[in-house]
Write an enzyme that holds these catalytic residues in place. Sequence first.
Site, PDB file in Angstrom:
ATOM      1  CE  LYS A  38      -4.050   1.612   2.631  1.00 56.56           C
ATOM      2  NZ  LYS A  38      -4.843   1.969   1.505  1.00 56.56           N
ATOM      3  N   GLY A  43       6.565   0.841   5.693  1.00 55.29           N
ATOM      4  CA  GLY A  43       7.455  -0.091   4.983  1.00 55.29           C
ATOM      5  C   GLY A  43       7.492   0.174   3.492  1.00 55.29           C
ATOM      6  CB  CYS A  44       4.786   0.663   1.029  1.00 52.82           C
ATOM      7  SG  CYS A  44       3.972  -0.911   1.370  1.00 52.82           S
ATOM      8  CB  THR A  45       7.043   5.316   2.724  1.00 50.20           C
ATOM      9  OG1 THR A  45       5.629   5.506   2.567  1.00 50.20           O
ATOM     10  CG2 THR A  45       7.772   6.632   2.531  1.00 50.20           C
ATOM     11  CB  ALA A  48       8.650   3.712  -2.746  1.00 50.79           C
TER      12      ALA A  48
END
Length: 158
Positions: A38, A43-45, A48
């Site tokens: 998401k 974590g995704c930030t 990325a």
Amino acid sequence: MLKIADLAPDFCLPNQDDVEICLHDLKGKWVVLYFYPKDNTPGCTTEACDFTERMPEFEEQDAVILGVSPDTTQKHRNFIEKKGLKITLLSDTEKEVLKKYGAWGLKKMYGKEFEGVIRSTFLIDPEGKIAYIWPKVKVKGHAEEVKEKLKELRKGKL
């Protein structure tokens, strides 16, 4: 389950600018295809931003980075703008590509089971074959690990 040396399943998905990106159009390049749950989550930030930070090094290795999540293209645009990302994010709202790559399935959190994105990364070689798989990614240090594996595999192909 996909394995190393399998032909990577082809797909076409819209990117953050609603432009269709197809895997077969990237033949001749290395592709880092990473699946994440998401936009705008911790974590995704981190993942990325780590890939964005190392993007010039991936480009030197003739590699393209594609992040895939079930988020909409609008959410991707907001995420890219908010975090200053340079990578391409693809929208798989129907979860078709996630399922093709085994990146959608049963997860457990706090004792509860639910379906969701299994954070995983596939390194696809210039012929369109899977060169390496990270089935359950730990975010910290992952982009660096992918970059090192890419360098190692490219040496073997030169």
